[in-house]
Write a protein that holds these residues in place. Structure first.
Motif, PDB file in Angstrom:
ATOM      1  N   GLU A  74       6.506  27.125   6.466  1.00  0.00           N
ATOM      2  CA  GLU A  74       5.839  27.952   5.450  1.00  0.00           C
ATOM      3  C   GLU A  74       5.928  27.422   4.016  1.00  0.00           C
ATOM      4  OE1 GLU A  74       8.184  28.927   7.607  1.00  0.00           O
ATOM      5  OE2 GLU A  74       9.760  30.111   6.664  1.00  0.00           O
ATOM      6  N   HIS A  75       7.048  26.860   3.604  1.00  0.00           N
ATOM      7  CA  HIS A  75       7.134  26.426   2.195  1.00  0.00           C
ATOM      8  C   HIS A  75       6.255  25.193   1.958  1.00  0.00           C
ATOM      9  CE1 HIS A  75      11.425  28.283   2.527  1.00  0.00           C
ATOM     10  NE2 HIS A  75      10.476  29.199   2.571  1.00  0.00           N
ATOM     11  N   THR A 185      15.015  30.566  -0.760  1.00  0.00           N
ATOM     12  CA  THR A 185      15.232  31.470   0.358  1.00  0.00           C
ATOM     13  C   THR A 185      16.601  32.139   0.205  1.00  0.00           C
ATOM     14  OG1 THR A 185      15.003  31.625   2.744  1.00  0.00           O
ATOM     15  CG2 THR A 185      16.276  29.772   1.941  1.00  0.00           C
ATOM     16  N   HIS A 231      10.365  34.568  -3.832  1.00  0.00           N
ATOM     17  CA  HIS A 231      10.394  33.777  -2.604  1.00  0.00           C
ATOM     18  C   HIS A 231       9.529  34.409  -1.507  1.00  0.00           C
ATOM     19  CE1 HIS A 231      11.720  30.657   0.065  1.00  0.00           C
ATOM     20  NE2 HIS A 231      11.699  31.593   1.007  1.00  0.00           N
ATOM     21  N   ASP A 235       6.554  32.757   0.741  1.00  0.00           N
ATOM     22  CA  ASP A 235       6.426  32.830   2.200  1.00  0.00           C
ATOM     23  C   ASP A 235       5.050  33.361   2.614  1.00  0.00           C
ATOM     24  OD1 ASP A 235       8.949  31.872   2.787  1.00  0.00           O
ATOM     25  OD2 ASP A 235       9.869  33.848   2.987  1.00  0.00           O
TER      26      ASP A 235
HETATM   27 ZN   LIG Z   1      10.916  31.217   2.884  1.00  0.00          ZN
END
Ligand SMILES: [Zn+2]
Length: 295
Positions: A74-75, A185, A231, A235
């Motif tokens: 995802e990042h 995260t 964050h 995501d």
């Molecule tokens: Zn994340």
């Protein structure tokens, strides 16, 4: 529409997978077509073409093919989405994208350093045309039409250091680079044992995640007072990126996570009456201006 893009030069990155705990080497290679493709060099070059049909949520977003996987995409996908990189080969010698420092900032720096190359082909945007809400046990994501891509995210944690945080951002390169990508995260010390028993968070450490005990943050200081909700926005961008097109519309998430993010993605691919392809040049010019101004 806007022009499709790739990177100018290869990018090499190496690091630990936050869930697998293994060191992974990753080579990003320019491509002129074919979308974004992960290639497992340790599995005879098994390819995973990024798309919503092979994505699952398991404390991160995972691509699955033939019983094999690419974890924690995802990042990196959020970063590729923001720079409009549509075509890329990502060679990896293992099953998980390196977590780096827990944020998307190292990916942003790598792409800025490599440079972006415009391609002759064009990409249509997806414009939301009707509102909808998807609930999951009192948590929800709603979306509705708006003239730019925007995310509102709210989190509520029964933890004195987080509590309620809510933010709205127009999602563009400038906001992403300065306000969202550096957000790391996070996890709770009380969950570590449980996660590790499931084979998760084996690579999580004080170097790659904000870690909280019962009352406070146990490592270092925050990059933003509300780094946690930032964050979550990162995501969500990474999960919406699975749709494979620039987005125009507002997504509002309340106490969501990867599982709910992916429900929205799947709802959209199965419900074409809620959006349309935008192919006029206004969008193309808007993105082009934005790009020139910020790169
Ligand atoms: Zn994340």
């Amino acid at each position: 529409m806007r022009e499709e893009r790739t990177i100018q030069k290869e990018i090499f990155l190496s690091g630990i997978g936050i869930h697998s705990g293994k060191r992974i080497d990753m080579l990003l290679k320019p491509a002129t077509s074919g979308g974004i493709v992960f290639r497992r060099t340790d599995l005879d070059n098994l390819e995973f073409k990024v798309n919503p049909h092979i994505a699952r949520a398991n404390y991160s977003t995972v691509l699955i093919k033939d019983g094999y996987q690419i974890r924690t995409v995802e990042h990196l996908l959020a970063t590729l989405y923001i720079f409009g990189i549509d075509n890329l080969i990502i060679e990896m010698n293992g099953e998980e994208v390196p977590i780096m420092d827990g944020s998307a900032a190292p990916f942003v720096q790598a792409i800025l350093k490599a440079g972006i190359k415009l391609l002759p082909s064009k990409k249509k945007a997806i414009r939301l045309t009707k509102p909808f809400i998807i609930n999951e046990n009192g948590n929800y994501i709603e979306f509705y039409p708006e003239n730019e891509f925007k995310i509102t995210y709210t989190i509520e944690f029964d933890h004195p250091f987080i509590q309620t945080q809510s933010l709205t951002f127009p999602i563009n390169i400038k906001n992403f680079v300065t306000e969202i990508a550096p957000a790391r995260t996070f996890g709770f010390l009380k969950d570590v044992k449980k996660l590790r028993a499931k084979g998760l968070a084996l690579g999580g450490s004080l170097e790659n995640a904000l870690v909280l005990d019962d009352n406070s943050l146990i490592n270092g200081s925050l990059r933003y007072p509300d780094e946690f909700v930032r964050h979550k926005i990162l995501d969500l961008i990474g999960d919406l990126a699975l749709l494979g097109h620039p987005l125009i519309g507002h997504f509002k998430a309340f106490r969501a996570g990867h599982s709910l993010h992916l429900k929205v993605v799947n709802f959209l691919i199965n419900s074409q009456e809620f959006w349309k392809y935008e192919d006029n040049e206004i969008i193309y010019n808007f993105l082009k201006t934005l790009n020139n101004k910020n790169l």
